[in-house]
Design an enzyme around this catalytic site. Structure first.
Site, PDB file in Angstrom:
ATOM      1  N   GLU A  22       1.115  -1.124  -0.240  1.00 15.84           N
ATOM      2  CA  GLU A  22      -0.020  -0.150  -0.042  1.00 15.84           C
ATOM      3  C   GLU A  22       1.270   1.105   0.057  1.00 15.84           C
ATOM      4  O   GLU A  22       1.689   1.369   1.085  1.00 15.84           O
ATOM      5  CB  GLU A  22      -0.846   0.294   1.332  1.00 15.84           C
ATOM      6  CG  GLU A  22      -1.694   1.133   0.775  1.00 15.84           C
ATOM      7  CD  GLU A  22      -2.693   1.414   2.561  1.00 15.84           C
ATOM      8  OE1 GLU A  22      -3.537   0.733   2.645  1.00 15.84           O
ATOM      9  OE2 GLU A  22      -2.045   2.013   3.543  1.00 15.84           O
ATOM     10  N   THR A  53      -3.883   4.552  -1.877  1.00 18.79           N
ATOM     11  CA  THR A  53      -4.738   5.536  -0.621  1.00 18.79           C
ATOM     12  C   THR A  53      -5.175   6.423  -1.051  1.00 18.79           C
ATOM     13  O   THR A  53      -4.353   7.119  -2.362  1.00 18.79           O
ATOM     14  CB  THR A  53      -4.293   5.689   0.986  1.00 18.79           C
ATOM     15  OG1 THR A  53      -3.776   6.873   0.797  1.00 18.79           O
ATOM     16  CG2 THR A  53      -4.079   4.532   1.422  1.00 18.79           C
TER      17      THR A  53
HETATM   18  P1  FAD Z   1     -18.828   1.469   6.854  1.00 20.89           P
HETATM   19  O1  FAD Z   1     -18.520   0.119   5.963  1.00 20.89           O
HETATM   20  O2  FAD Z   1     -19.176   2.492   6.211  1.00 20.89           O
HETATM   21  O3  FAD Z   1     -18.543   2.107   8.067  1.00 20.89           O
HETATM   22  C1  FAD Z   1     -18.386   2.875   8.357  1.00 20.89           C
HETATM   23  C2  FAD Z   1     -19.253   2.269  10.499  1.00 20.89           C
HETATM   24  O4  FAD Z   1     -21.243   2.220   9.995  1.00 20.89           O
HETATM   25  C3  FAD Z   1     -18.649   0.719  10.315  1.00 20.89           C
HETATM   26  O5  FAD Z   1     -19.035   1.428  12.057  1.00 20.89           O
HETATM   27  C4  FAD Z   1     -20.227  -0.229  10.329  1.00 20.89           C
HETATM   28  O6  FAD Z   1     -20.184  -1.023  11.072  1.00 20.89           O
HETATM   29  C5  FAD Z   1     -21.496   1.313   9.544  1.00 20.89           C
HETATM   30  N1  FAD Z   1     -21.816   0.749   9.038  1.00 20.89           N
HETATM   31  C6  FAD Z   1     -21.952   0.478   7.453  1.00 20.89           C
HETATM   32  N2  FAD Z   1     -22.796  -0.443   6.952  1.00 20.89           N
HETATM   33  C7  FAD Z   1     -23.854  -0.482   8.059  1.00 20.89           C
HETATM   34  C8  FAD Z   1     -25.624  -0.372   7.258  1.00 20.89           C
HETATM   35  N3  FAD Z   1     -25.926  -0.714   5.637  1.00 20.89           N
HETATM   36  N4  FAD Z   1     -26.265  -0.737   8.437  1.00 20.89           N
HETATM   37  C9  FAD Z   1     -25.386  -0.539   9.757  1.00 20.89           C
HETATM   38  N5  FAD Z   1     -24.397  -0.062   9.931  1.00 20.89           N
HETATM   39  C10 FAD Z   1     -23.164  -0.158   9.189  1.00 20.89           C
HETATM   40  N6  FAD Z   1      -9.616   6.167   4.597  1.00 20.89           N
HETATM   41  C11 FAD Z   1      -9.332   7.012   3.381  1.00 20.89           C
HETATM   42  O7  FAD Z   1      -9.660   8.156   3.622  1.00 20.89           O
HETATM   43  N7  FAD Z   1      -8.891   6.917   3.304  1.00 20.89           N
HETATM   44  C12 FAD Z   1      -8.046   5.266   1.900  1.00 20.89           C
HETATM   45  O8  FAD Z   1      -7.887   5.385   1.347  1.00 20.89           O
HETATM   46  C13 FAD Z   1      -8.087   4.631   3.251  1.00 20.89           C
HETATM   47  N8  FAD Z   1      -7.966   3.340   3.285  1.00 20.89           N
HETATM   48  C14 FAD Z   1      -8.328   2.047   3.987  1.00 20.89           C
HETATM   49  C15 FAD Z   1      -7.536   0.837   4.125  1.00 20.89           C
HETATM   50  C16 FAD Z   1      -7.813  -0.305   4.731  1.00 20.89           C
HETATM   51  C17 FAD Z   1      -7.870  -1.516   3.938  1.00 20.89           C
HETATM   52  C18 FAD Z   1      -9.093   0.490   5.989  1.00 20.89           C
HETATM   53  C19 FAD Z   1      -9.081  -1.125   6.816  1.00 20.89           C
HETATM   54  C20 FAD Z   1      -9.424   1.391   5.512  1.00 20.89           C
HETATM   55  C21 FAD Z   1      -8.969   2.739   5.123  1.00 20.89           C
HETATM   56  N9  FAD Z   1      -9.626   3.799   5.558  1.00 20.89           N
HETATM   57  C22 FAD Z   1      -9.262   3.829   4.647  1.00 20.89           C
HETATM   58  C23 FAD Z   1     -10.386   4.587   6.593  1.00 20.89           C
HETATM   59  C24 FAD Z   1     -11.680   3.785   6.690  1.00 20.89           C
HETATM   60  O9  FAD Z   1     -12.005   4.717   6.068  1.00 20.89           O
HETATM   61  C25 FAD Z   1     -12.312   4.273   8.029  1.00 20.89           C
HETATM   62  O10 FAD Z   1     -12.377   3.421   9.350  1.00 20.89           O
HETATM   63  C26 FAD Z   1     -13.422   4.422   7.728  1.00 20.89           C
HETATM   64  O11 FAD Z   1     -14.190   4.463   9.472  1.00 20.89           O
HETATM   65  C27 FAD Z   1     -14.790   3.234   8.268  1.00 20.89           C
HETATM   66  O12 FAD Z   1     -15.278   2.989   6.148  1.00 20.89           O
HETATM   67  P2  FAD Z   1     -15.871   1.723   5.718  1.00 20.89           P
HETATM   68  O13 FAD Z   1     -15.500   1.539   4.866  1.00 20.89           O
HETATM   69  O14 FAD Z   1     -14.939   0.665   6.596  1.00 20.89           O
HETATM   70  O15 FAD Z   1     -16.958   2.186   6.387  1.00 20.89           O
END
Ligand code: FAD
Length: 287
Positions: A22, A53
């Site tokens: 990454e 990212t």
């Molecule tokens: P979501 O899936 O939207 O989840 C966020 C919260 O909402 C969680 O608690 C989840 O349980 C809840 N949730 C989601 N969908 C639902 C639903 N349908 N019903 C009820 N609850 C729900 N951030 C950046 O800004 N740029 C990056 O490039 C980046 N790369 C990353 C790469 C990896 C491998 C990881 C693990 C994280 C990365 N992040 C990045 C951080 C990430 O954006 C944050 O951790 C963010 O808080 C969560 O992203 P998510 O896609 O899991 O969000």
């Protein structure tokens, strides 16, 4: 999905552990030069894919695209994409730009609101699930985030698993984990995921502990717990060199154990450096 359908998930389901890296978009031209140099060094180890990212709410997004544009013609590239604060139109425009590059997949993420954007409009997307639905229409392979120690906003791991399943059912074909240090949290996530009908490969994200202060800062920001025995050993180190040795020894053991116990590969958070990732690969026997 296009005719490269499932390229990343196929690699992760293959019969040998994958190597992937990454990178983050550099802040300035000098940072870009340094990143290019690191990328060229790491390319010598034939990574299966890389990922780049993407800053939520506008931070350095143009440079993220520039990195993807440059690297994706050389190594299969997963472009991270965050949706918080975005409109459907702006994401569709980005999809068009990615379609003109040889992007292997999109890591569909929500992103977090940077502190200086608190109160700004949140845009058309509530969660990453909404983004998965939109990206699916553009025929890209879709990856998602997974959290061995649960997402900080989730009430429990079961909630995260239900969300992972929804994303899988909406078309996600692979997941990449948040930073973690305790191997049990990863394999617990894997077995709980399997029990919940989640079949997509979940590749562990691993940050080599070379610059101990920097990695500990990242651990704090992401909420990853640092094992007490590692904290104790690091506190005994007299200087930066010996703490680096302790940190790298820990990282190599973690990587070896992950592979030995059946992880599909190792996704290395390079912090745009090449020395520690190469050291890790060599010591782990992956290079
Ligand atoms: P979501 O899936 O939207 O989840 C966020 C919260 O909402 C969680 O608690 C989840 O349980 C809840 N949730 C989601 N969908 C639902 C639903 N349908 N019903 C009820 N609850 C729900 N951030 C950046 O800004 N740029 C990056 O490039 C980046 N790369 C990353 C790469 C990896 C491998 C990881 C693990 C994280 C990365 N992040 C990045 C951080 C990430 O954006 C944050 O951790 C963010 O808080 C969560 O992203 P998510 O896609 O899991 O969000």
């Amino acid at each position: 999905m296009n005719n490269e359908l499932g390229r990343i998930s196929a690699l992760l389901k293959g019969d040998r552990p994958t190597i992937s890296f990454e990178f983050f978009p550099p802040k300035d031209d000098l940072g870009f030069e340094n990143l290019r140099a690191s990328f060229q060094e790491l390319k010598k180890y034939s990574p299966d894919f890389i990922s780049v990212t993407y800053g939520a709410m506008g931070s350095n997004q143009e440079r993220s695209l520039a990195v993807v544009a440059e690297f994706s013609s050389q190594v299969p590239t997963v472009a991270h994409l965050t949706c918080i604060g975005s409109t459907k139109e702006s994401i569709s425009n980005l999809m068009t730009q990615y379609s003109n590059m040889d992007v292997a997949g999109i890591l569909a993420l929500r992103g977090d609101i940077p502190s200086d954007f608190l109160g700004a409009p949140l845009g058309d997307f509530k969660t990453a699930l909404d983004l998965v639905d939109l990206v699916r229409e553009s025929n890209f392979e879709i990856g998602i985030a997974a959290f061995p120690e649960k997402h900080p906003e989730s009430p429990n791991l079961q909630h995260d698993l239900a969300v992972l399943k929804l994303k899988q059912d909406s078309g996600a074909t692979f997941a990449m984990t948040q930073l973690f240090f305790d191997i049990d949290t990863y394999f617990n996530l894997r077995s709980s995921a399997e029990a919940s009908g989640i079949t997509i490969p979940i590749v562990p994200g691993l940050m080599p502990i070379a610059n101990v202060k920097q990695v500990m800062r990242m651990a704090e920001m992401s909420g990853a717990k640092v094992p007490v025995h590692l904290v104790e050993r690091l506190s005994e180190a007299n200087d930066e060199l010996s703490s680096r040795e302790i940190g790298m020894e820990f990282s190599v053991k973690l990587a070896k154990d992950l592979i030995a116990q059946g992880a599909p590969g190792i996704h290395i958070f390079t912090l745009n450096h090449h020395k520690a990732p190469i050291e890790l690969l060599k010591a782990t026997g992956l290079a």
